[in-house]
Design a protein around this motif. Structure first.
Motif, short mmCIF file in Angstrom:
data_model
loop_
_atom_site.label_atom_id
_atom_site.label_comp_id
_atom_site.label_asym_id
_atom_site.label_seq_id
_atom_site.Cartn_x
_atom_site.Cartn_y
_atom_site.Cartn_z
N THR A 184 -19.96 -36.63 11.79
CA THR A 184 -20.66 -36.13 10.60
C THR A 184 -21.52 -37.26 10.02
N ASP A 185 -22.28 -36.94 8.98
CA ASP A 185 -23.30 -37.88 8.49
C ASP A 185 -22.71 -39.24 8.07
N ASN A 186 -23.33 -40.30 8.56
CA ASN A 186 -22.88 -41.66 8.25
C ASN A 186 -24.04 -42.61 8.47
N GLY A 237 -17.28 -24.84 6.39
CA GLY A 237 -16.69 -23.85 7.28
C GLY A 237 -16.18 -24.41 8.60
N GLY A 238 -16.84 -25.44 9.13
CA GLY A 238 -16.44 -25.96 10.44
C GLY A 238 -14.98 -26.39 10.46
N PRO A 239 -14.61 -27.36 9.59
CA PRO A 239 -13.22 -27.80 9.59
C PRO A 239 -12.24 -26.68 9.24
N GLY A 282 -23.41 -34.88 16.33
CA GLY A 282 -23.64 -34.09 15.11
C GLY A 282 -22.32 -33.57 14.57
N GLY A 283 -22.33 -33.09 13.33
CA GLY A 283 -21.10 -32.69 12.66
C GLY A 283 -20.21 -31.75 13.46
N VAL A 284 -20.81 -30.81 14.18
CA VAL A 284 -20.01 -29.82 14.92
C VAL A 284 -19.30 -30.47 16.12
N ALA A 317 -25.64 -24.26 14.67
CA ALA A 317 -24.23 -23.99 14.96
C ALA A 317 -23.35 -24.26 13.73
N GLY A 318 -23.61 -25.38 13.03
CA GLY A 318 -22.81 -25.69 11.84
C GLY A 318 -23.01 -24.65 10.74
N GLU A 319 -24.24 -24.19 10.64
CA GLU A 319 -24.56 -23.15 9.65
C GLU A 319 -23.78 -21.88 9.99
N ALA A 340 -30.72 -40.20 14.85
CA ALA A 340 -29.59 -41.05 14.45
C ALA A 340 -28.27 -40.46 14.94
N HIS A 341 -28.12 -39.14 14.87
CA HIS A 341 -26.88 -38.53 15.37
C HIS A 341 -26.64 -38.90 16.83
N ILE A 342 -27.71 -38.94 17.61
CA ILE A 342 -27.57 -39.30 19.04
C ILE A 342 -27.01 -40.72 19.16
N ASN A 351 -35.18 -41.16 11.96
CA ASN A 351 -35.10 -39.71 12.03
C ASN A 351 -33.62 -39.33 12.10
N HIS A 352 -33.16 -38.47 11.21
CA HIS A 352 -31.74 -38.15 11.10
C HIS A 352 -31.16 -37.55 12.39
N VAL A 353 -31.93 -36.71 13.05
CA VAL A 353 -31.43 -36.06 14.28
C VAL A 353 -31.29 -37.11 15.39
N SER A 394 -25.39 -29.74 14.32
CA SER A 394 -25.03 -30.11 12.95
C SER A 394 -25.21 -28.90 12.04
N GLY A 395 -25.18 -29.16 10.73
CA GLY A 395 -25.35 -28.07 9.78
C GLY A 395 -26.78 -27.54 9.77
N GLY A 396 -27.74 -28.40 10.10
CA GLY A 396 -29.13 -27.97 10.06
C GLY A 396 -29.80 -27.90 11.43
N ALA A 447 -17.42 -32.76 15.97
CA ALA A 447 -16.07 -33.12 15.53
C ALA A 447 -15.07 -32.03 15.92
N ASN A 448 -15.57 -30.89 16.38
CA ASN A 448 -14.70 -29.77 16.72
C ASN A 448 -13.94 -30.06 18.02
N ILE A 449 -12.63 -30.15 17.90
CA ILE A 449 -11.80 -30.55 19.04
C ILE A 449 -11.87 -29.52 20.17
N PHE A 496 -20.91 -21.74 11.58
CA PHE A 496 -19.52 -21.98 11.18
C PHE A 496 -19.37 -21.76 9.68
N ASP A 497 -20.30 -22.35 8.90
CA ASP A 497 -20.18 -22.29 7.44
C ASP A 497 -20.31 -20.84 6.92
N LYS A 498 -21.29 -20.10 7.48
CA LYS A 498 -21.51 -18.72 7.01
C LYS A 498 -20.36 -17.80 7.42
O1 KG4 Z 1 -24.04 -33.66 10.89
P1 KG4 Z 1 -23.51 -33.09 9.62
O2 KG4 Z 1 -22.47 -33.91 8.89
O3 KG4 Z 1 -24.64 -32.78 8.61
C1 KG4 Z 1 -25.89 -32.28 8.99
O4 KG4 Z 1 -26.71 -33.07 9.48
O5 KG4 Z 1 -26.04 -31.04 8.86
O6 KG4 Z 1 -22.90 -31.67 10.00
C2 KG4 Z 1 -22.29 -30.85 9.06
C3 KG4 Z 1 -21.86 -29.59 9.76
C4 KG4 Z 1 -21.33 -28.52 8.82
O7 KG4 Z 1 -21.95 -27.30 9.10
C5 KG4 Z 1 -19.84 -28.49 9.13
O8 KG4 Z 1 -19.25 -27.20 8.94
C6 KG4 Z 1 -19.84 -28.87 10.59
O9 KG4 Z 1 -20.82 -29.88 10.70
N1 KG4 Z 1 -18.54 -29.42 11.01
C7 KG4 Z 1 -17.75 -28.82 11.93
C8 KG4 Z 1 -16.56 -29.58 12.00
N2 KG4 Z 1 -16.69 -30.63 11.11
C9 KG4 Z 1 -17.90 -30.51 10.52
N3 KG4 Z 1 -17.94 -27.72 12.68
C10 KG4 Z 1 -16.96 -27.35 13.51
N4 KG4 Z 1 -15.79 -28.01 13.61
C11 KG4 Z 1 -15.54 -29.13 12.90
N5 KG4 Z 1 -14.38 -29.78 13.02
#
Ligand code: KG4
Ligand code: ZN
Length: 346
Positions: free
Chosen positions: A316-318, A188-190, A282-284, A171-173, A123-125, A119-121, A145-147, A286-288, A175-177
């Motif tokens: 982020t996804d790996n 949008g996050g980075p 999760g991807g977000v 939350a990632g969505e 896996a992030h843990i 399960n992807h979620v 993450s993005g989703g 990565a936000n310092i 950031f992106d929007k």
């Molecule tokens: O976990 P992930 O790689 O893919 C999903 O499972 O969705 O997360 C991607 C999300 C994107 O919305 C991206 O904007 C966000 O993570 N993201 C960040 C940062 N790096 C990636 N959000 C905030 N700050 C960051 N540095």
């Protein structure tokens, strides 16, 4: 035990070899992000086509790095060192998931290996189990993450309970929007993090309270981010005439609003649970700014819990996190009739 792990849930094609759930022998990530940056967001069919293009070369590269002395073309010998194949089965984009799942099924069938669905979620843990100091059970995990934006109570390996999270946008969505509305690049996050850092370094004492933090006083562990993009849109429209706010300031305000909502609800969660660790992943994650705020929050409130955040490369996804998750959740074996599930829950 060596697991060959495959992750293709979205726009990253990643393959890893992970030993005993914690040692990453290789982790290769190919991404079609540039293509999506041109279109301002992910077009699922384009992501799936890129997965098809990248999957075989990424597997070959991951095997070559993990077993450098092997002749990678003598596949039987190489695969003798692999004990199982793990693959993300959902949640994610169906076209992208299918590429990984069908490839994993083929490899498992040809080389007669066990197949472990992931399960992807979850896996992030497990990205935090790739570090020297993994979290201690039971722990609370905030997967951002993005989703997904989920609070998950993890009692032990294999026991996951969603106890809260977003009711609308992830939350990632958000950031992106918001980045798109402000006129910053994709993802949008980075791009928000970079612009925000420029503003904060020049205005270190700025209060950053321009945007709403919906539901933070609500007793539940739920969150809502859809109102944020409406607030940003409204302000950007008036700002076109007044030109009061720079893009950098708007980015800093968006980042603060999202981080603030996440950490306030985390504090509420840790106060109500009997846990030993907190995981932010999760991807977000990565936000310092978010990482620092979360650390500061736990310290300030004298919460004696250890905080675990993955190394930046595993936020982020790996596929390394998929290999780790598979190792610790091996009861999930599945058969070759497996289908991906884009809506997979815990
Ligand atoms: O976990 P992930 O790689 O893919 C999903 O499972 O969705 O997360 C991607 C999300 C994107 O919305 C991206 O904007 C966000 O993570 N993201 C960040 C940062 N790096 C990636 N959000 C905030 N700050 C960051 N540095
Ligand atoms: Zn992800």
């Amino acid at each position: 035990m060596n697991i060959l792990a495959i992750e293709t849930s979205c726009d990253e094609t990643s393959v890893a070899v992970v030993k005993n759930g914690t040692d990453v022998l290789s982790c290769v990530i190919a991404t079609s992000m540039k293509l999506h940056a041109e279109s301002g967001g992910i077009i699922p069919e384009n992501a799936a086509r890129k997965q098809i293009e990248y999957i075989i070369p990424t597997i070959e590269k991951a095997l070559q790095i993990a077993f450098p002395h092997e002749n990678i073309l003598a596949r039987d010998e190489t695969f003798e060192q692999i004990d199982a194949i793990a693959v993300t089965v959902g949640p994610g984009l169906i076209g992208s998931l299918l590429v990984g799942v069908e490839t994993a099924k083929t490899l498992a069938s040809v080389f007669n290996k066990r197949l472990i669905p992931v399960n992807h979620v979850q896996a992030h843990i497990y990205a935090t189990f790739l570090s020297k100091t993994p979290p201690q059970f039971p722990f609370l995990s905030l997967v951002v993450s993005g989703g997904h934006t989920d609070f998950v109570y993890v009692e032990k390996h294999g026991s996951y309970k969603r106890i809260g999270g977003t009711r609308d946008d992830a939350a990632g969505e958000a950031f992106d929007k918001c980045a798109r509305i402000i006129g910053l690049g994709y993802p949008g996050g980075p791009s928000i993090a970079k612009a925000a850092e420029q503003y904060i370094s020049k205005n270190p004492n700025s209060k950053l309270t321009l945007f709403p933090r919906p539901m933070i006083f609500d007793k539940s562990l739920d969150l809502s981010f859809s109102g944020l993009k409406t607030a940003v849109l409204r302000l950007v429209k008036t700002n076109e005439k007044d030109n009061v706010y720079s893009k950098e300031q708007l980015a800093a305000e968006v980042q603060a609003a999202i981080a603030d909502s996440l950490i306030k609800k985390t504090l509420r969660a840790v106060e109500s649970l009997n846990i030993k660790s907190v995981v932010l992943c999760g991807g977000v994650s990565a936000n310092i700014y978010l990482r620092h705020q979360m650390e500061a929050l736990l310290l300030f409130n004298k919460v004696s819990l250890s905080l675990h955040v993955p190394e930046l490369v595993y936020c982020t996804d790996n596929a390394a996190m998929v290999g780790s998750c598979a190792f610790f959740n091996q009861n999930n074996d599945f058969v070759l009739s497996l289908e991906p599930n884009p809506e997979l829950h815990f």
